[in-house]
Design an enzyme around this catalytic site. Structure first.
Site, mmCIF file in Angstrom:
data_model
loop_
_atom_site.group_PDB
_atom_site.id
_atom_site.type_symbol
_atom_site.label_atom_id
_atom_site.label_comp_id
_atom_site.label_asym_id
_atom_site.label_seq_id
_atom_site.Cartn_x
_atom_site.Cartn_y
_atom_site.Cartn_z
ATOM 1 N N SER A 123 0.820 -1.207 0.000
ATOM 2 C CA SER A 123 0.000 0.000 0.000
ATOM 3 C C SER A 123 0.854 1.258 0.000
ATOM 4 O O SER A 123 0.330 2.355 -0.199
ATOM 5 C CB SER A 123 -0.906 0.018 1.230
ATOM 6 O OG SER A 123 -0.130 0.034 2.418
ATOM 7 N N HIS A 144 -3.366 -3.845 -5.160
ATOM 8 C CA HIS A 144 -3.606 -3.370 -3.798
ATOM 9 C C HIS A 144 -5.061 -3.597 -3.402
ATOM 10 O O HIS A 144 -5.955 -2.852 -3.798
ATOM 11 C CB HIS A 144 -3.251 -1.887 -3.682
ATOM 12 C CG HIS A 144 -3.468 -1.339 -2.307
ATOM 13 N ND1 HIS A 144 -3.857 -0.049 -2.073
ATOM 14 C CD2 HIS A 144 -3.364 -1.931 -1.081
ATOM 15 C CE1 HIS A 144 -3.985 0.145 -0.765
ATOM 16 N NE2 HIS A 144 -3.696 -0.983 -0.158
ATOM 17 N N GLU A 156 -6.700 -1.580 -6.448
ATOM 18 C CA GLU A 156 -5.877 -0.693 -7.271
ATOM 19 C C GLU A 156 -4.894 -1.553 -8.064
ATOM 20 O O GLU A 156 -4.091 -2.284 -7.482
ATOM 21 C CB GLU A 156 -5.120 0.302 -6.391
ATOM 22 C CG GLU A 156 -6.031 1.292 -5.686
ATOM 23 C CD GLU A 156 -5.287 2.215 -4.744
ATOM 24 O OE1 GLU A 156 -5.664 3.386 -4.647
ATOM 25 O OE2 GLU A 156 -4.319 1.754 -4.092
ATOM 26 N N ASN A 194 -4.573 6.450 -1.000
ATOM 27 C CA ASN A 194 -3.722 7.009 0.058
ATOM 28 C C ASN A 194 -3.091 8.341 -0.339
ATOM 29 O O ASN A 194 -2.608 9.075 0.528
ATOM 30 C CB ASN A 194 -2.635 6.008 0.453
ATOM 31 C CG ASN A 194 -3.175 4.941 1.378
ATOM 32 O OD1 ASN A 194 -4.118 5.168 2.121
ATOM 33 N ND2 ASN A 194 -2.579 3.759 1.328
#
Length: 517
Positions: A123, A144, A156, A194
Site C-alpha cells: 500500500s 492493492h 488498485e 492514500n
C-alpha cells in the site's frame, strides 16, 4: 489480453489477515489456491481459517453447499516456494519492507513459469523499486486490495515504470472476473486512495491546531454536513494513529516533503504519547466501558429572522432559497452583487470562500454541505468583531431549517469547504500527471474510503472556479504552498470556460499574441 483462466492456480504469499482475504477471493472465484508462508504452521492455519470462513458462509446460506465443499477442496498450503511452479498469478502480502519483498520476488522468478504474473499487495512501497532487480519486470505489478479483502470491492491495479501494459490488462480483467472493482493507476506515492485522501485528515487536524474547533465538532460537521460516513478523528482512531501517521509521513517523504502533504504535529504528539486510538484505549477520544466521549459543540436556540434578502447567485448553496421559503422565512431576491444572504440586522451570511470573517464589517460564514436539504448540521464561523445580533440571526436561520448549528472559530475555508477543495485539487493534479483517470479516482474514493461523492464529480457540481477561488484565497491567508492551487486546477477553469463559449476565468479573451486584452 484475457483474464487468467479459472483452471489455473493462484498463490498467495503471506498468511496474515490480508493474505487470507485475498486467498478467499481467488478461491471463491474458482481457482485452485495455494498459501505459502515462511512459517509453515501459519500457512496451514491460514488454509484452515479460509476453509472455516467458506463453511460458515454455506451454513448461513450465503454460498451453495456444493460450491462450498468444492472450494474447500481447492485450497492448500505450500511447503516451499518451489511448489508454486505452475501458478499463473502469485500475490505477495508480507511485511512492508523493500528488502524482504525484493528478495522474495527474485526467488519466485526462479520458480514460476514465464507467463506467470507477479503482484505485490503493498500500500505504500514503490512497485517500480520492487521490480528493479527482476529479470522480467514487465510481468510485475501492484494489486492493492483493501482490508477486509473479501468484503471491500476496490482493487488498485498499479503499473510500475517497467510493467507491460498487457500484464496490467490481464491482471485488471482477472480481478474484474473475481467480482471486484479494479481501477488502474500509475506507480506514484500512495497510488490513488492514500494519495488523494490525505486532505480529509490533514485539514481536520489543521482546523484543530488552529483552535478552530474540537475533534468531536469537526467530526460531526464532516458527517452531518459533508456527508462522510465517519469523521477523520474517529477514523484515525479506528485505523490506529501510528498507522495513519506513518502513511501520511511516507507520502510526504516520497513527494520530497511537499507542503501539500505535511504531517500534523498534533497527531505526532498523540503517537508519541502512546494514544494510538481504539487499540490502546485512547486516541483523539477515550474508549472503554467507562469512557466519556465528548459531543460536538451545538449552539443554543435563537430566534430566526422573519425575512432575508438573497443577494446574487448563492452557487453551491442556491438550494437555501427554497428551504428558507419552505420554512416560512420571507425571501427577497436580487440578481446583482453578492453572493450573500442579507440579514435583518444588516449583517451578511456568506458561503465559505477561503476568506475570514475578521476582514469584513459584520459577516458570518457558513460551511459547504453535500446537500443542504439533507444536512442535519451546519457550521458557522464569526470573528470577535461580528455583532451578537448577526450571529444570533444566522444561528436562528439554520435552526429554523431544522439544522443543528456548530459555531467554530474564524478559520478560512471552514471545515467541509477547505477539505473538499483540497480533494478536488489533488485529484485534478493526479489526473494531469497521468496517475489515473478522473473516473477511476472517483470510483476509488467512493469504494475505497466510502466518500459520498468522488472529488471530480464534486468539482462538476460546485462549478469550474469554486475550488480554485477558495484555495487561492486560502493561499493568500496561509502562504507556504499548501493551499496554492495546482496548475491542473487552474487549467480546468479555462477548459470549462471554452466549452461555455471560449471565455476565460473572468470573461477575458486572448488576442493573437496569446496575451489577454
Amino acid at each position: 489480453m484475457t483474464a487468467i483462466e479459472r483452471s489455473r492456480t493462484v498463490a498467495v504469499i503471506g498468511a496474515g489477515t490480508m493474505g487470507q482475504g485475498i486467498a478467499q477471493v481467488a478461491l471463491l472465484a474458482g481457482h485452485r489456491v495455494l498459501i505459502y508462508d515462511i512459517d509453515a504452521s501459519l500457512a496451514a492455519d491460514g488454509v484452515s481459517f479460509v476453509q472455516d470462513r467458506v463453511e460458515r458462509m454455506a451454513a448461513k446460506g450465503r454460498l451453495d453447499r456444493a460450491e462450498a465443499e468444492d472450494a474447500i477442496g481447492r485450497i492448500d498450503s505450500a511447503a516451499a516456494l518451489a511448489d508454486l511452479g505452475d501458478c499463473a498469478l502469485v500475490v505477495e502480502a508480507v511485511v512492508e519492507n523493500v528488502g524482504v519483498k525484493s528478495a522474495l520476488f527474485k526467488a519466485l522468478e526462479e520458480v514460476v513459469s514465464p507467463d506467470a504474473l507477479l503482484a505485490t499487495n503493498t500500500s505504500s512501497l514503490s512497485v517500480t523499486e520492487l521490480a528493479a532487480g527482476l529479470a522480467h519486470p514487465g510481468r510485475f505489478l501492484g494489486l492493492h486490495f483493501f482490508n477486509p479483502a473479501p468484503l471491500l470491492p476496490l482493487v488498485e491495479v498499479v503499473s510500475g515504470f517497467a510493467t507491460d501494459p498487457a500484464a496490467a490488462d490481464r491482471a485488471y480483467r482477472t480481478v474484474l472476473g473475481w467480482g471486484k472493482t479494479p481501477v488502474r493507476c500509475a506507480d506514484t506515492p500512495g497510488f490513488i486512495v492514500n494519495r488523494i485522501a490525505r486532505p480529509f485528515y490533514a485539514e481536520a487536524f489543521a482546523v484543530y491546531e488552529e483552535q478552530g474547533a474540537d475533534p468531536a465538532t469537526i467530526d460531526a460537521v464532516l458527517r452531518e454536513s459533508g456527508g462522510f460516513k465517519m469523521g477523520p478523528f474517529q477514523l484515525t482512531d479506528l485505523i490506529g494513529q501510528d498507522v495513519n501517521e506513518a502513511v501520511t509521513r511516507s507520502v510526504w517523504e516520497s513527494f520530497f516533503r511537499s507542503p501539500k502533504f505535511t504531517p500534523s504535529l498534533a497527531q505526532r504528539r498523540l503517537v508519541q504519547s502512546g494514544r494510538l486510538g481504539r487499540k490502546s484505549g485512547h486516541g483523539w477520544y477515550p474508549y472503554g466501558p467507562d469512557a466519556q466521549v465528548p459531543g460536538p459543540h451545538t449552539a443554543g436556540p435563537e430566534d430566526a429572522p422573519e425575512k432575508v434578502t438573497v443577494v446574487g447567485d448563492l452557487g453551491p448553496a442556491a438550494e437555501l432559497t427554497d428551504l428558507l421559503e419552505e420554512a416560512g422565512i420571507a425571501v427577497t431576491a436580487t440578481g446583482s452583487g453578492g453572493p450573500y444572504i442579507q440579514l435583518p440586522g444588516e449583517g451578511q451570511l456568506v458561503l465559505a470562500d477561503g476568506k475570514t470573517s475578521v476582514e469584513f464589517a459584520d459577516v458570518v460564514y457558513f460551511d459547504l454541505a453535500l446537500d443542504y436539504r439533507a444536512a442535519t448540521r451546519i457550521a458557522l464561523s464569526a470573528s470577535a468583531d461580528t455583532s451578537e445580533r448577526t450571529l444570533a440571526e444566522a444561528i436562528g436561520l439554520f435552526q429554523r431549517l431544522g439544522k443543528k448549528v456548530s459555531v467554530i472559530g474564524d478559520v478560512p475555508g471552514m471545515i467541509v469547504a477547505r477539505t473538499v477543495a483540497m480533494l478536488i485539487d489533488l485529484t485534478a493534479d493526479a489526473v494531469a500527471r497521468g496517475v489515473a483517470s478522473a473516473e477511476d479516482i472517483d470510483t476509488a474514493m467512493r469504494l475505497g474510503v466510502n466518500y459520498p461523492v468522488g472529488p471530480a464529480e464534486w468539482h462538476d457540481r460546485l462549478g469550474r472556479d469554486w475550488a480554485y477561488d477558495l484555495l487561492h484565497h486560502l493561499d493568500e491567508r496561509c502562504p507556504g504552498g499548501r493551499y496554492a492551487p495546482s496548475l491542473a486546477l487552474f487549467k480546468l477553469g479555462y477548459e470549462a470556460g471554452e466549452d461555455e463559449g471560449g471565455e476565460g476565468d473572468d470573461g477575458e479573451t486572448a488576442d493573437d499574441s496569446g496575451e489577454t486584452e
